[in-house]
Scaffold this motif. Structure first.
Motif, short mmCIF file in Angstrom:
data_model
loop_
_atom_site.label_atom_id
_atom_site.label_comp_id
_atom_site.label_asym_id
_atom_site.label_seq_id
_atom_site.Cartn_x
_atom_site.Cartn_y
_atom_site.Cartn_z
N ASP A 76 8.02 -70.85 -33.77
CA ASP A 76 7.29 -71.11 -35.01
C ASP A 76 6.07 -72.00 -34.81
N PRO A 77 6.13 -73.05 -33.97
CA PRO A 77 4.90 -73.84 -33.76
C PRO A 77 3.75 -73.04 -33.19
N ALA A 130 -7.64 -75.40 -29.63
CA ALA A 130 -6.23 -75.22 -29.99
C ALA A 130 -5.34 -75.22 -28.75
N THR A 131 -5.78 -74.55 -27.68
CA THR A 131 -5.00 -74.54 -26.44
C THR A 131 -4.91 -75.93 -25.84
N LEU A 132 -6.05 -76.63 -25.79
CA LEU A 132 -6.04 -77.99 -25.26
C LEU A 132 -5.17 -78.91 -26.12
N GLY A 133 -5.25 -78.78 -27.43
CA GLY A 133 -4.45 -79.61 -28.32
C GLY A 133 -2.96 -79.35 -28.17
N TYR A 134 -2.58 -78.08 -28.06
CA TYR A 134 -1.17 -77.76 -27.87
C TYR A 134 -0.66 -78.30 -26.54
N LEU A 135 -1.50 -78.19 -25.51
CA LEU A 135 -1.11 -78.68 -24.19
C LEU A 135 -0.93 -80.19 -24.19
N ARG A 136 -1.87 -80.91 -24.80
CA ARG A 136 -1.81 -82.37 -24.80
C ARG A 136 -0.82 -82.93 -25.81
N SER A 137 -0.25 -82.07 -26.66
CA SER A 137 0.76 -82.55 -27.59
C SER A 137 2.12 -82.73 -26.92
N TYR A 138 2.23 -82.36 -25.64
CA TYR A 138 3.46 -82.55 -24.89
C TYR A 138 3.18 -83.42 -23.66
N MET A 139 4.20 -84.09 -23.19
CA MET A 139 4.12 -84.88 -21.96
C MET A 139 4.65 -84.01 -20.82
N CYS A 258 9.25 -80.72 -20.90
CA CYS A 258 8.12 -81.39 -21.56
C CYS A 258 8.59 -81.94 -22.90
N GLN A 259 8.38 -83.23 -23.10
CA GLN A 259 8.75 -83.87 -24.35
C GLN A 259 7.57 -83.87 -25.31
N LEU A 260 7.87 -83.72 -26.59
CA LEU A 260 6.82 -83.67 -27.60
C LEU A 260 6.22 -85.06 -27.81
N ARG A 261 4.88 -85.14 -27.69
CA ARG A 261 4.17 -86.38 -27.94
C ARG A 261 3.74 -86.47 -29.40
N GLY A 262 3.23 -85.40 -29.94
CA GLY A 262 2.78 -85.34 -31.32
C GLY A 262 2.11 -84.01 -31.57
N PRO A 263 2.48 -83.26 -32.60
CA PRO A 263 1.90 -81.92 -32.81
C PRO A 263 0.43 -81.99 -33.20
N LEU A 264 -0.30 -80.92 -32.87
CA LEU A 264 -1.70 -80.80 -33.25
C LEU A 264 -1.77 -80.35 -34.71
#
Length: 344
Positions: A76-77, A130-139, A258-264
């Motif tokens: 869903d995300p 969007a791709t960069l944001g989704y990638l950086r939203s995880y550790m 990969c742990q979630l840091r914060g969603p875009l």
């Protein structure tokens, strides 16, 4: 009726007592009785062989209420991110249309020269962010070496290729290559920095290659149906971004690495896209132009002074002087034919 099972080792003595319904009624360790929770009332359906008291699981006895499979991550995300991308692209196009009607509507050549490239800029920048944001939203610092190399290579290559190609069409090969190479190497290194030096090297190489190749390919296609080439070129690059995002989800997020840091969020995607598109649009319209840029459907595709073009065919006059043939612009084969006819 009760059943007693005794397990004896060199360190302790464990005794378990069961009733006729296979429920634990007492536990004794080295002659010390352990307290148990009260047994539940028997159900109206009679004794159940799968009922276990005090939350204990006895080997060989199944308990469907306890044995539940953990639910994995949902797609869903990713679907929500795709919907946000379409929403932001539509909003940016509407805002660009408003700016055009207020400031550039008096220029009859503006749409012919920049219209298509503004659309391709939007379709390139928003999915990239969007791709960069989704990638950086995880550790993903603990991702595998293969995943780190894929991250550096894909981000560096796609940022350089997509941005460099669009800017190169409106500003020439030099400006497009410099912008694409700079952004490609920058984001390739930033996204791959936590994955080790091998991933950083892939980001650098991909940024250099993508920035120069993207601008060169589009500029070379300008005299030869570039508007037919661009939809296929852009679609292929978008498919690379989509499958890279799914690969990162499958190998990192779904695998639990990969742990979630914060969603875009939609607000973040919109703000970053507007700033990036605004700066690149200003460069495309107001920045320096190279000798070979897109100037419209029916206009020349080289600079104002076509005589400076070394590929311009020339006709040898009887007095030995050369005369240009504008209608044979950029026709290398025509120049060779002229050279052969002059020898005759």
């Amino acid at each position: 009726m009760t059943e007693e099972t005794t397990k004896t080792s060199g360190y302790f003595d464990l005794q378990l007592r069961f009733d006729s319904a296979n429920r634990v009624v007492s536990i004794k360790v080295n002659d010390v009785s352990l307290p148990l929770a009260p047994l539940p009332e028997e159900s109206c359906c009679g004794d159940s062989d799968d009922t276990i008291a005090a939350g204990l699981t006895v080997p060989g006895i199944s308990n469907p209420a306890i044995e539940t499979a953990p639910a994995g991550p949902s797609l869903d995300p990713l679907l929500g991110l795709g919907l946000n991308v379409l929403t932001v692209i539509g909003a940016v196009l509407a805002l660009q249309g408003l700016v055009y009607w207020n400031y550039f509507a008096d220029d009859p050549q503006f749409l012919d020269r920049y219209g298509w490239w503004m659309v391709y800029l939007d379709v390139s920048v928003v999915p990239l962010i969007a791709t960069l944001g989704y990638l950086r939203s995880y550790m993903y610092a603990h991702a595998s070496h293969m995943m780190g190399m894929v991250i550096g290579m894909t981000i560096g290559m796609q940022v350089g290729t997509m941005i460099g190609g669009v800017v190169g069409a409106t500003n020439g090969f030099f400006i497009g290559a410099m912008v694409g190479m700079s952004l490609g190497t920058l984001y390739g290194v930033l996204t791959a920095w936590c994955c080790g030096p091998m991933a950083v090297i892939h980001g650098l190489m991909a940024g250099v290659m993508g920035g120069t190749m993207g601008a060169m390919v589009v500029v070379m296609m300008i005299p030869d149906h570039v508007l037919i080439f661009m939809p296929v070129f852009t679609t292929a690059n978008l498919l690379i971004l989509i499958w890279f995002t799914y690969l990162f989800y499958k190998e990192g997020v779904a695998a639990g690495k990969c742990q979630l840091r914060g969603p875009l969020t939609l607000a973040q995607l919109s703000s970053f896209s507007l700033v990036t598109i605004g700066l690149l649009s200003a460069l495309m319209v107001l920045g320096p132009k190279g000798p070979m840029v897109w100037k419209g459907h029916k206009r020349a595709t080289v600079g104002a002074n076509a005589a400076e073009n070394p590929l311009q065919p020339k006709e040898i006059a009887k007095d030995g002087s050369s005369a240009e043939k504008p209608e044979l612009e950029m026709a290398c084969g025509a120049m060779m034919m002229e050279g052969g006819s002059s020898q005759k």
